[in-house]
Scaffold this active site. Structure first.
Site, PDB file in Angstrom:
ATOM      1  N   CYS A 107      -5.903   5.250  -7.109  1.00 55.45           N
ATOM      2  CA  CYS A 107      -5.275   5.453  -5.817  1.00 55.45           C
ATOM      3  C   CYS A 107      -5.402   6.918  -5.419  1.00 55.45           C
ATOM      4  O   CYS A 107      -5.039   7.811  -6.192  1.00 55.45           O
ATOM      5  CB  CYS A 107      -3.799   5.049  -5.925  1.00 55.45           C
ATOM      6  N   GLU A 108      -5.919   7.167  -4.243  1.00 47.56           N
ATOM      7  CA  GLU A 108      -6.113   8.547  -3.814  1.00 47.56           C
ATOM      8  C   GLU A 108      -4.805   9.256  -3.485  1.00 47.56           C
ATOM      9  O   GLU A 108      -4.778  10.473  -3.358  1.00 47.56           O
ATOM     10  CB  GLU A 108      -7.069   8.618  -2.622  1.00 47.56           C
ATOM     11  N   HIS A 109      -3.723   8.517  -3.365  1.00 46.32           N
ATOM     12  CA  HIS A 109      -2.439   9.137  -3.038  1.00 46.32           C
ATOM     13  C   HIS A 109      -1.688   9.644  -4.262  1.00 46.32           C
ATOM     14  O   HIS A 109      -0.970  10.636  -4.176  1.00 46.32           O
ATOM     15  CB  HIS A 109      -1.555   8.147  -2.274  1.00 46.32           C
ATOM     16  N   HIS A 110      -1.825   8.942  -5.405  1.00 49.26           N
ATOM     17  CA  HIS A 110      -1.056   9.306  -6.598  1.00 49.26           C
ATOM     18  C   HIS A 110      -1.919   9.511  -7.840  1.00 49.26           C
ATOM     19  O   HIS A 110      -1.403   9.843  -8.899  1.00 49.26           O
ATOM     20  CB  HIS A 110      -0.008   8.224  -6.900  1.00 49.26           C
TER      21      HIS A 110
ATOM     22  N   GLN B 110      -7.331   0.636  -1.289  1.00 50.91           N
ATOM     23  CA  GLN B 110      -7.954  -0.686  -1.387  1.00 50.91           C
ATOM     24  C   GLN B 110      -8.566  -1.130  -0.065  1.00 50.91           C
ATOM     25  O   GLN B 110      -9.619  -1.764  -0.042  1.00 50.91           O
ATOM     26  CB  GLN B 110      -6.922  -1.702  -1.894  1.00 50.91           C
TER      27      GLN B 110
ATOM     28  N   HIS C 151      -1.279  -2.348  -8.172  1.00 58.42           N
ATOM     29  CA  HIS C 151      -1.302  -0.896  -8.039  1.00 58.42           C
ATOM     30  C   HIS C 151      -0.230  -0.264  -8.907  1.00 58.42           C
ATOM     31  O   HIS C 151       0.962  -0.529  -8.726  1.00 58.42           O
ATOM     32  CB  HIS C 151      -1.086  -0.515  -6.567  1.00 58.42           C
TER      33      HIS C 151
ATOM     34  N   CYS D 113       0.782   2.676  -8.851  1.00 60.33           N
ATOM     35  CA  CYS D 113       1.666   3.552  -8.076  1.00 60.33           C
ATOM     36  C   CYS D 113       2.859   2.772  -7.531  1.00 60.33           C
ATOM     37  O   CYS D 113       3.905   3.358  -7.246  1.00 60.33           O
ATOM     38  CB  CYS D 113       0.909   4.250  -6.945  1.00 60.33           C
TER      39      CYS D 113
END
Length: 186
Positions: A75-78, A116, A144, A146
């Protein structure tokens, strides 16, 4: 041999209040850097080189489906993993793609920092570009970390995304056939 990424992991350990020189952590920055390079090796890949001419002439104009392609992404956020499977179908127009190339295309995009929704679109667009198919369908289902390990901590949630191009978007019957083949329709 140390590189810049190793040094960053040392600083992360320090930032967490750890001693990167203690026995259990001495090699961790190097191992973590090596793991991150592997998990993100999709950035080093190129679609044309990956396919490497594995398109074959065929009179088949019926749906080709590859389902349950396992995938692992971050995940590019976490920077936490999401893990799942992709289902890919296309309708050939004179050529078919080597079977392993479908899975390799999924991996190439999954092995990048992702969300995703974008991964699903990238796989569909790549298969369309390479094959010139009359239609392409991609469904990805993933869990996920996250969402499971932090935040709302929901252990059984599964995210589903889909992209339908060409005949799969235009024809409800074609879309329904694909969904039935992957077990998502009655």
């Amino acid at each position: 041999m140390s590189d810049e990424l190793d040094l960053y992991y040392r600083e992360i350990l320090r930032g967490l209040g750890e001693d990167p020189d203690r026995e259990g952590l001495r090699e961790t920055p190097k191992r973590a850097a090596k793991a991150m390079r592997y998990l993100c090796h999709g950035y080093e890949q190129n679609l044309d080189e990956l396919v490497n001419g594995a398109l074959f002439a065929s009179d088949n104009d019926e749906m080709v489906t590859v389902k349950d392609i396992e995938l692992y992404s971050l995940c590019e956020h976490h920077l936490l993993p999401f893990i799942g499977k992709a289902h890919v179908a296309y309708i050939p127009t004179g050529k078919v793609l080597g079977l392993s190339k479908v899975a390799r295309i999924v991996d190439m995009f999954a092995r990048r920092l992702q969300i995703q929704e974008n991964l699903t679109r990238q796989v569909a667009d790549a298969v369309q570009r390479v094959t010139g198919a009359a239609g392409v369908a991609v469904v990805i289902e993933a869990q996920h970390m996250c969402m499971m390990m932090r935040g709302v901590e929901k252990q059984n949630s599964v995210m589903s995304t889909s992209v339908m191009l060409g005949a799969f978007r235009e024809s409800q019957n074609t879309r329904h056939e694909f969904l039935k083949l992957i077990g998502r329709s009655n």
